[in-house]
Design a protein around this motif. Structure first.
Motif, PDB file in Angstrom:
ATOM      1  N   ALA A  11     -55.821 -24.877 -21.693  1.00 14.07           N
ATOM      2  CA  ALA A  11     -54.939 -26.057 -20.980  1.00 14.07           C
ATOM      3  C   ALA A  11     -54.160 -26.766 -22.037  1.00 14.07           C
ATOM      4  N   LEU A  12     -54.526 -26.887 -23.427  1.00 12.13           N
ATOM      5  CA  LEU A  12     -53.898 -27.478 -24.262  1.00 12.13           C
ATOM      6  C   LEU A  12     -52.701 -26.983 -25.293  1.00 12.13           C
ATOM      7  N   ILE A  13     -52.648 -25.608 -24.804  1.00 13.20           N
ATOM      8  CA  ILE A  13     -51.691 -24.663 -25.555  1.00 13.20           C
ATOM      9  C   ILE A  13     -50.123 -24.872 -25.147  1.00 13.20           C
ATOM     10  N   GLU A  14     -49.814 -25.263 -23.945  1.00 12.91           N
ATOM     11  CA  GLU A  14     -48.469 -25.429 -23.578  1.00 12.91           C
ATOM     12  C   GLU A  14     -48.051 -26.540 -24.020  1.00 12.91           C
ATOM     13  N   PRO A  15     -48.437 -27.744 -24.067  1.00 11.74           N
ATOM     14  CA  PRO A  15     -47.888 -28.934 -24.741  1.00 11.74           C
ATOM     15  C   PRO A  15     -47.805 -28.779 -26.106  1.00 11.74           C
ATOM     16  N   MET A  16     -48.893 -28.350 -26.700  1.00 12.27           N
ATOM     17  CA  MET A  16     -48.774 -28.007 -28.155  1.00 12.27           C
ATOM     18  C   MET A  16     -47.448 -27.179 -28.504  1.00 12.27           C
ATOM     19  N   SER A  17     -47.483 -26.344 -27.866  1.00  8.15           N
ATOM     20  CA  SER A  17     -46.265 -25.254 -28.092  1.00  8.15           C
ATOM     21  C   SER A  17     -44.899 -25.781 -28.153  1.00  8.15           C
ATOM     22  N   VAL A  18     -44.608 -26.946 -27.362  1.00 17.11           N
ATOM     23  CA  VAL A  18     -43.625 -27.756 -27.237  1.00 17.11           C
ATOM     24  C   VAL A  18     -43.094 -28.460 -28.505  1.00 17.11           C
ATOM     25  N   GLY A  19     -44.232 -29.033 -29.297  1.00 16.47           N
ATOM     26  CA  GLY A  19     -44.119 -29.494 -30.558  1.00 16.47           C
ATOM     27  C   GLY A  19     -43.895 -28.482 -31.580  1.00 16.47           C
ATOM     28  N   PHE A  20     -44.533 -27.124 -31.433  1.00 20.55           N
ATOM     29  CA  PHE A  20     -44.182 -26.418 -32.347  1.00 20.55           C
ATOM     30  C   PHE A  20     -42.958 -25.853 -32.249  1.00 20.55           C
ATOM     31  N   VAL A  24     -40.861 -34.913 -43.248  1.00 17.98           N
ATOM     32  CA  VAL A  24     -40.915 -34.841 -41.733  1.00 17.98           C
ATOM     33  C   VAL A  24     -41.509 -35.828 -41.160  1.00 17.98           C
ATOM     34  N   MET A  25     -40.758 -36.819 -40.437  1.00 21.76           N
ATOM     35  CA  MET A  25     -41.400 -37.902 -39.768  1.00 21.76           C
ATOM     36  C   MET A  25     -41.570 -37.390 -38.196  1.00 21.76           C
ATOM     37  N   VAL A  26     -42.713 -37.721 -37.650  1.00 20.94           N
ATOM     38  CA  VAL A  26     -43.074 -37.498 -36.293  1.00 20.94           C
ATOM     39  C   VAL A  26     -43.163 -38.543 -35.709  1.00 20.94           C
ATOM     40  N   ILE A  27     -42.215 -39.149 -34.563  1.00 22.76           N
ATOM     41  CA  ILE A  27     -42.311 -40.535 -33.940  1.00 22.76           C
ATOM     42  C   ILE A  27     -43.171 -40.092 -32.600  1.00 22.76           C
ATOM     43  N   GLY A  28     -44.245 -40.445 -32.426  1.00 23.28           N
ATOM     44  CA  GLY A  28     -45.209 -40.234 -31.111  1.00 23.28           C
ATOM     45  C   GLY A  28     -46.071 -39.230 -31.419  1.00 23.28           C
ATOM     46  N   CYS A  29     -47.431 -39.500 -31.341  1.00 24.45           N
ATOM     47  CA  CYS A  29     -48.705 -39.027 -31.538  1.00 24.45           C
ATOM     48  C   CYS A  29     -49.335 -38.469 -30.466  1.00 24.45           C
ATOM     49  N   GLY A  30     -48.665 -38.307 -29.457  1.00 25.96           N
ATOM     50  CA  GLY A  30     -49.168 -37.744 -28.321  1.00 25.96           C
ATOM     51  C   GLY A  30     -49.427 -36.202 -28.370  1.00 25.96           C
ATOM     52  N   MET A  31     -49.596 -35.380 -27.119  1.00 23.86           N
ATOM     53  CA  MET A  31     -49.958 -34.078 -27.335  1.00 23.86           C
ATOM     54  C   MET A  31     -49.059 -33.376 -27.940  1.00 23.86           C
ATOM     55  N   ILE A  32     -47.638 -33.542 -27.700  1.00 20.18           N
ATOM     56  CA  ILE A  32     -46.376 -32.915 -28.050  1.00 20.18           C
ATOM     57  C   ILE A  32     -45.956 -33.214 -29.569  1.00 20.18           C
ATOM     58  N   GLY A  33     -46.424 -34.368 -29.859  1.00 24.24           N
ATOM     59  CA  GLY A  33     -46.297 -34.894 -31.204  1.00 24.24           C
ATOM     60  C   GLY A  33     -47.496 -34.278 -32.113  1.00 24.24           C
ATOM     61  N   VAL A  34     -48.425 -34.307 -31.573  1.00 24.69           N
ATOM     62  CA  VAL A  34     -49.716 -33.394 -32.208  1.00 24.69           C
ATOM     63  C   VAL A  34     -49.428 -32.018 -32.617  1.00 24.69           C
ATOM     64  N   GLY A  35     -48.688 -31.307 -31.783  1.00 16.27           N
ATOM     65  CA  GLY A  35     -48.201 -30.102 -31.957  1.00 16.27           C
ATOM     66  C   GLY A  35     -47.164 -29.870 -33.174  1.00 16.27           C
ATOM     67  N   ALA A  36     -46.225 -31.165 -33.196  1.00 13.39           N
ATOM     68  CA  ALA A  36     -45.150 -31.065 -34.243  1.00 13.39           C
ATOM     69  C   ALA A  36     -45.858 -31.226 -35.456  1.00 13.39           C
ATOM     70  N   ILE A  37     -46.706 -32.231 -35.546  1.00 13.68           N
ATOM     71  CA  ILE A  37     -47.385 -32.543 -36.889  1.00 13.68           C
ATOM     72  C   ILE A  37     -48.322 -31.310 -37.318  1.00 13.68           C
ATOM     73  N   VAL A  38     -49.002 -30.847 -36.311  1.00 15.15           N
ATOM     74  CA  VAL A  38     -49.815 -29.574 -37.039  1.00 15.15           C
ATOM     75  C   VAL A  38     -48.750 -28.517 -37.632  1.00 15.15           C
ATOM     76  N   ARG A  39     -47.640 -27.953 -36.731  1.00 15.10           N
ATOM     77  CA  ARG A  39     -46.733 -27.024 -37.295  1.00 15.10           C
ATOM     78  C   ARG A  39     -46.080 -27.347 -38.647  1.00 15.10           C
ATOM     79  N   ALA A  40     -45.718 -28.562 -38.544  1.00 14.94           N
ATOM     80  CA  ALA A  40     -44.873 -29.047 -39.717  1.00 14.94           C
ATOM     81  C   ALA A  40     -45.726 -28.931 -41.050  1.00 14.94           C
ATOM     82  N   ALA A  41     -47.046 -29.340 -40.864  1.00 17.02           N
ATOM     83  CA  ALA A  41     -48.034 -29.391 -41.759  1.00 17.02           C
ATOM     84  C   ALA A  41     -48.186 -27.877 -42.281  1.00 17.02           C
ATOM     85  N   LEU A  42     -48.535 -27.094 -41.442  1.00 20.19           N
ATOM     86  CA  LEU A  42     -48.825 -25.507 -41.693  1.00 20.19           C
ATOM     87  C   LEU A  42     -47.528 -24.950 -42.385  1.00 20.19           C
TER      88      LEU A  42
END
Length: 338
Positions: free
Chosen positions: A141-150, A164-182
């Motif tokens: 159930a967490l995959i879709e919102p994280m995929s939006v950040g990816f 890379v600056m990510v503004i907002g650390c909700g679920m979508i921001g978490v996905g963006a942080i993870v993907r950018a770090a990867l």
């Protein structure tokens, strides 16, 4: 079957619906967990113009295949853990012709333009069923919102030598942080909640800024050695964070916008020209983004349990939503267990 329905503004209840019947080319899934997302919150508050009430919410799904219809290709099995691609695409608009089906002009997302799947069973075309391997339905159930950040990181064309600056650390921001770090970039996470910022550091952010307590501009200059961010990903959707994104992106940088600002935003447009900044939107996600999130979760590095704020039964969904309304900054995801 049991379902949760947003009946009208600020009113939600459990209703009984007929169990759907699987057809040709379709798959029947038993829904295990569904997440409440920001669009559901806006629907509940009457702030989502794309929704006509009453509506069944829900498009962040963890499910198990229960029955497979005729003419479904090999690769799907009864008992398989899956998530769902909740978007439609017409195949004819400019976005679809360009292969960007996630941004279809006529898209209908589950729980928004059409009824969602916060119910016990759902039938979907096999093309919308995404096998999730050994990932539990709870974490599916967490995959879709994280995929939006990816997807936003892909839109930004993030490279390994960039800030890379990510503004907002909700679920979508978490996905963006993870993907950018990867991708090897140096990630700077911005939020107003220290708990979310602490998690951001553990999932890949090199630096964090509490924008309520710190001077964002000064911190950005320090962290980026005076150059500003190469990429800014806006994952909040407020006038203040949109302006922040343009202010903090460096010259010839890129700004990617995910969040919907509910009010008009006033910019110093000279910065668009002076910085020769690229600004683009990012909507939903592509199948490749879902697969990338699944690959990440299969590594075991995802702190999935920490991303689940609360799990409730359908009869407690209204109480959980009211708590979210009262404390919006304290919630990652509320899951309804069906």
């Amino acid at each position: 079957m049991k379902a949760v329905q947003i009946v009208k503004i600020s009113e939600m209840r459990v209703v009984e619906l007929d169990k759907p019947v699987v057809g040709t080319g379709e798959v029947l899934v038993r829904i295990k967990y569904v997440g409440f997302c920001g669009s559901d919150l806006n629907t509940f508050l009457g702030r989502n113009p794309m929704v006509k009430l009453p509506v069944i919410p829900g498009h962040e799904v963890g499910a198990v295949i229960e029955e497979i219809g005729n003419d479904v290709p090999a690769g799907f099995e009864v008992g398989m853990n899956v998530t769902l691609n909740p978007y439609t695409n017409c195949g004819k608009c400019a976005s679809c012709r360009n292969g960007r089906v996630n941004a279809c002009e006529h898209n209908e997302t589950l729980g928004v333009q059409r009824n969602g799947v916060m119910c016990e069973y759902a039938v979907l075309p096999w093309t919308k069923i995404i096998p999730a391997g050994a990932i539990s339905p709870r974490y599916c159930a967490l995959i879709e919102p994280m995929s939006v950040g990816f997807h936003a990181v892909s839109r930004a064309r993030v490279a390994d030598n960039e800030y890379v600056m990510v503004i907002g650390c909700g679920m979508i921001g978490v996905g963006a942080i993870v993907r950018a770090a990867l991708r090897g970039s140096t990630v700077i996470a911005v939020d107003i909640d220290d708990k979310k910022l602490e998690l951001a550091q553990r999932i890949g952010a090199s630096y964090v800024i509490n924008s309520r307590a710190e001077n964002v501009h000064q911190q950005m200059l320090e962290f980026t050695r005076g150059s500003g961010a190469d990429v800014v990903i806006e994952a909040v959707g407020s006038p203040a964070t949109y302006v922040m994104a343009v202010d903090e992106v460096g010259f010839t940088g890129r700004v990617v916008c995910i969040g919907y600002a509910k009010n008009e935003v006033t910019f110093q447009t000279k910065l668009f020209v002076q910085k020769e900044v690229d600004i683009c939107g990012s909507r939903n996600a592509l199948p490749a983004d879902f697969r990338a999130v699944i690959n990440y979760m299969e590594t075991g590095d995802c702190p999935a349990e920490e991303l689940i704020t609360r799990i409730v039964e359908p009869e407690k969904a209204l109480d959980a939503m009211m708590e979210w309304v009262a404390n919006p900054g304290k919630v990652f995801r509320i899951l309804v267990e069906l």
